[in-house]
Design a protein around this motif. Structure first.
Motif, short mmCIF file in Angstrom:
data_model
loop_
_atom_site.label_atom_id
_atom_site.label_comp_id
_atom_site.label_asym_id
_atom_site.label_seq_id
_atom_site.Cartn_x
_atom_site.Cartn_y
_atom_site.Cartn_z
N THR A 154 0.86 -1.18 0.00
CA THR A 154 0.00 0.00 0.00
C THR A 154 0.90 1.24 0.00
OG1 THR A 154 -0.10 0.09 2.41
CG2 THR A 154 -1.79 -1.22 1.29
N THR A 163 -2.71 -7.51 3.56
CA THR A 163 -3.96 -6.75 3.53
C THR A 163 -5.20 -7.63 3.47
OG1 THR A 163 -3.97 -6.59 1.10
CG2 THR A 163 -2.81 -4.85 2.33
N GLN A 165 -6.42 -8.81 0.78
CA GLN A 165 -7.14 -8.58 -0.47
C GLN A 165 -6.66 -9.55 -1.56
OE1 GLN A 165 -7.05 -4.19 -1.18
NE2 GLN A 165 -9.05 -4.25 -0.17
N ASN A 180 -11.79 -3.88 -7.52
CA ASN A 180 -12.67 -3.55 -6.40
C ASN A 180 -13.75 -4.61 -6.17
OD1 ASN A 180 -11.35 -1.13 -5.81
ND2 ASN A 180 -12.63 0.06 -7.20
N GLN A 183 -13.15 -7.75 -3.94
CA GLN A 183 -12.82 -7.61 -2.52
C GLN A 183 -14.06 -7.68 -1.64
OE1 GLN A 183 -9.59 -7.74 -2.49
NE2 GLN A 183 -9.57 -7.35 -4.70
N LYS A 184 -13.90 -8.21 -0.45
CA LYS A 184 -15.01 -8.31 0.50
C LYS A 184 -15.55 -6.93 0.88
CE LYS A 184 -13.48 -12.64 2.65
NZ LYS A 184 -13.02 -13.29 3.92
N THR A 185 -14.65 -5.96 0.96
CA THR A 185 -15.06 -4.60 1.33
C THR A 185 -15.62 -3.82 0.15
OG1 THR A 185 -12.84 -3.75 0.89
CG2 THR A 185 -13.30 -4.53 3.13
N GLY A 186 -15.43 -4.38 -1.07
CA GLY A 186 -15.90 -3.69 -2.27
C GLY A 186 -14.94 -2.64 -2.79
N SER A 187 -13.79 -2.53 -2.14
CA SER A 187 -12.82 -1.51 -2.57
C SER A 187 -11.40 -1.97 -2.28
CB SER A 187 -13.10 -0.19 -1.85
OG SER A 187 -12.15 0.79 -2.23
N CYS A 188 -10.51 -1.73 -3.22
CA CYS A 188 -9.09 -2.03 -3.05
C CYS A 188 -8.40 -0.94 -2.27
CB CYS A 188 -8.41 -2.15 -4.42
SG CYS A 188 -8.95 -3.57 -5.41
N ARG A 189 -7.29 -1.29 -1.65
CA ARG A 189 -6.41 -0.28 -1.08
C ARG A 189 -5.65 0.38 -2.24
NH1 ARG A 189 -5.08 -1.71 4.38
NH2 ARG A 189 -3.80 0.17 4.42
#
Length: 296
Positions: A154, A163, A165, A180, A183-189
């Motif tokens: 990152t 991370t 991801q 994106n 990913q579980k969060t819907g967004s990449c770092r």
């Protein structure tokens, strides 16, 4: 005649082994769960930049030094591409020994140089795409034709493998991409990458070796800004790559130590308290830079 033939075979084999380089031993898992898994993909995540992209061989032994082949246990996989795994349920005793592995890499991996960090994309759209082809277009001449390895972290310095991801691709030839939607969060770092290149990439115009600091204090700091002050006109304005090794010639990637800074633009820093070795002390390092031909 037979002794002469045997001698000929030995002479043919030895140069191949001598021309390669061997990594440190890695032990990321214990057999306390399902088994002992020292897979190449997991080791690369845990030890970024310390294993070449295409290892030639893999060795495995117990942590007390017994070769895996002498233990009578069963392993699958056990090859350089996939790594090593021992499953408890597959063993007669019901339990695997605790193993460690190391890899044989092409010789250029040990003597190669590391580029600066590149960050050409942000994850604000479909994802973060740091692909090799796009980076070469955006930073012409700063990445070798055939990188040996790739690292990703990152922008604030967390290794990609830490991370949680998902990345595809993540290899030296294609580069790095984080989508994106995957990913579980819907967004990449937001990520950045750097490459390990063959030594000839650094040889076009290489500076002298610099060693301005010792690890007797907080650590060994060979930062570009400090080096420029101490050695005016000794380093180009925009270094292409950096090489780091101990004073006795061991490549930094083979020491097993952790580095706070390792970048062609910023330089190099090893912090004593970041080390897990006994005594928590960095080795004494020296650095040199690869510069554009115009600097020569």
């Amino acid at each position: 005649m037979k002794p002469q033939c045997l001698l000929l075979v030995i002479l043919l084999v030895l140069p191949t082994r001598a021309s390669s380089c061997v990594t440190r031993w890695f032990d990321r898992d214990d057999p306390s769960g399902v088994g002992d898994f020292e897979t190449t993909v997991d080791l690369r995540k845990e030890y970024p930049g310390q294993i070449c992209s295409n290892p030639i061989e893999i060795e495995a032994q117990t942590v007390d030094g017994i070769p895996a082949g002498n233990t009578g246990q069963i392993f699958n996989p056990f090859n350089a591409a996939e790594g090593f795994a021992c499953v408890n349920a597959a063993q007669k005793t019901g339990s695997c020994r605790d193993y460690r592995v190391r890899f044989t890499c092409p010789p250029e991996f040990c003597s190669g140089c590391t580029t600066r960090w590149f960050d050409r994309d942000d994850p604000s759209g479909v994802g973060d795409f740091e692909t090799t082809v796009d980076l070469k277009k955006e930073y012409p001449g700063q990445i070798c034709s055939d990188p040996i390895g790739i690292e990703a972290q990152t922008v604030d310095g967390i290794p990609a493998g830490n991370t949680g991801q998902i990345f595809n691709p993540f290899n030296a030839a294609e580069g790095f991409a984080c989508v994106n939607a995957a990913q579980k969060t819907g967004s990449c770092r937001d990520y950045r990458v750097r490459f390990t290149c063959p030594p000839e990439f650094c040889s076009g115009c290489t500076t002298r070796w610099f060693d301005r600091d010792d690890p007797s204090g907080k650590g060994d700091y060979e930062l570009t800004a400090d080096l420029r002050k101490e050695y005016p006109n000794g380093i180009c304005a925009e270094p292409v790559a950096i090489s780091v090794q101990t004073l006795d010639g061991t490549p930094a990637s083979q020491t097993g130590q952790t580095f706070a800074v390792f970048d062609a633009t910023e330089g190099f820093a090893c912090v004593n308290q970041d080390q897990v070795s006994e005594g928590k002390s960095c080795r004494d390092y020296k650095v040199r830079f690869s510069c554009p031909k115009s600097f020569c």
